[in-house]
Scaffold this motif. Structure first.
Motif, PDB file in Angstrom:
ATOM      1  N   GLU A   1      25.090 -14.416   7.122  1.00 25.40           N
ATOM      2  CA  GLU A   1      24.399 -13.331   6.410  1.00 25.40           C
ATOM      3  C   GLU A   1      23.410 -13.913   5.411  1.00 25.40           C
ATOM      4  O   GLU A   1      23.806 -14.433   4.373  1.00 25.40           O
TER       5      GLU A   1
ATOM      6  N   LEU B   1      21.637 -12.545   3.272  1.00 23.27           N
ATOM      7  CA  LEU B   1      21.692 -11.885   1.960  1.00 23.27           C
ATOM      8  C   LEU B   1      22.581 -12.642   0.974  1.00 23.27           C
ATOM      9  O   LEU B   1      22.405 -12.513  -0.239  1.00 23.27           O
TER      10      LEU B   1
ATOM     11  N   GLN C   1      20.291 -15.007  -0.692  1.00 27.01           N
ATOM     12  CA  GLN C   1      19.292 -14.240  -1.432  1.00 27.01           C
ATOM     13  C   GLN C   1      19.868 -13.678  -2.734  1.00 27.01           C
ATOM     14  O   GLN C   1      19.192 -13.631  -3.751  1.00 27.01           O
ATOM     15  N   HIS C   2      21.121 -13.270  -2.709  1.00 25.09           N
ATOM     16  CA  HIS C   2      21.746 -12.655  -3.887  1.00 25.09           C
ATOM     17  C   HIS C   2      22.831 -13.558  -4.495  1.00 25.09           C
ATOM     18  O   HIS C   2      23.796 -13.062  -5.090  1.00 25.09           O
TER      19      HIS C   2
ATOM     20  N   ALA D   1      27.371  -9.477  -1.014  1.00 26.49           N
ATOM     21  CA  ALA D   1      25.914  -9.573  -0.871  1.00 26.49           C
ATOM     22  C   ALA D   1      25.341  -8.279  -0.295  1.00 26.49           C
ATOM     23  O   ALA D   1      24.299  -7.792  -0.750  1.00 26.49           O
ATOM     24  N   ARG D   2      26.011  -7.709   0.675  1.00 25.46           N
ATOM     25  CA  ARG D   2      25.536  -6.446   1.267  1.00 25.46           C
ATOM     26  C   ARG D   2      25.616  -5.300   0.259  1.00 25.46           C
ATOM     27  O   ARG D   2      24.734  -4.450   0.208  1.00 25.46           O
TER      28      ARG D   2
ATOM     29  N   GLU E   1      22.748  -5.714  -2.095  1.00 23.03           N
ATOM     30  CA  GLU E   1      21.492  -5.321  -1.437  1.00 23.03           C
ATOM     31  C   GLU E   1      21.393  -3.805  -1.330  1.00 23.03           C
ATOM     32  O   GLU E   1      20.320  -3.229  -1.558  1.00 23.03           O
TER      33      GLU E   1
ATOM     34  N   ARG F   1      20.523  -2.437  -4.707  1.00 23.81           N
ATOM     35  CA  ARG F   1      19.118  -2.737  -4.995  1.00 23.81           C
ATOM     36  C   ARG F   1      18.195  -1.793  -4.218  1.00 23.81           C
ATOM     37  O   ARG F   1      17.236  -1.246  -4.766  1.00 23.81           O
ATOM     38  N   ALA F   2      18.504  -1.556  -2.958  1.00 23.24           N
ATOM     39  CA  ALA F   2      17.681  -0.667  -2.131  1.00 23.24           C
ATOM     40  C   ALA F   2      17.730   0.771  -2.656  1.00 23.24           C
ATOM     41  O   ALA F   2      16.707   1.466  -2.673  1.00 23.24           O
TER      42      ALA F   2
END
Length: 159
Positions: free
Chosen positions: A41, A43, A46-47, A81-82, A85, A88-89
């Motif tokens: 993953e 993400l 990224q996070h 992480a999901r 995300e 954030r979205a």
């Protein structure tokens, strides 16, 4: 051990070695779990900072990582992480909706200001019927109307 029991000495040395090696093994297992989660993953990488902050804020999550010798740690990393995300979205979507509503309100205000600056005859155009400029007064009776119409027809050479 003082009596020279070799088994007791081996057991003691093994226990000391395990005490020294266990934290290193634990760190390696955690690192492998994190790297596995990163590969599965994107993400997670990224996070990474937000994931770390989540662990600092919630010690129970750290306990989930260590369960069954870090067996589920990659799942925990990916899930965090999901979740980050998704949050954030959702925040970006809410900000975009707010921005869109503000833009529409601003455009509406600008339009109203523009309309307010027009002459009143322009803003009222088409709202009422106006009489033609060459209008004649309406006849008072049917006989007058008939007489006027006959006169107009004679002027045109039709009667």
């Amino acid at each position: 051990m003082r009596s020279g029991d070799l088994e007791a000495m081996e057991s003691y040395v093994e226990e000391l070695a395990n005490q020294k090696v266990a934290p290193i093994q634990s760190t390696m297992a955690l690192r492998e779990a994190y790297e596995s989660a990163e590969q599965q993953e994107p993400l997670v990488r990224q996070h990474a900072e937000a994931v770390g902050a989540a662990f600092r804020q919630n010690p129970e999550l750290v306990g989930l990582l260590a369960t069954e010798n870090y067996r589920y740690a990659p799942l925990v990393f990916r899930a965090l992480a999901r979740d980050i995300e998704l949050t954030r979205a959702q925040e970006m979507l809410a900000a975009a909706e707010t921005s869109k509503a503000e833009a529409v309100q601003k455009a509406l205000s600008a339009y109203k200001a523009k309309v307010m600056g027009l002459p009143s005859t322009t803003t009222q155009a088409g709202t009422t019927l106006s009489a033609p400029t060459t209008a004649r007064p309406a006849p008072a009776t049917f006989e007058e109307a008939r007489a006027r119409t006959i006169e107009q027809l004679r002027g045109m050479g039709l009667v």
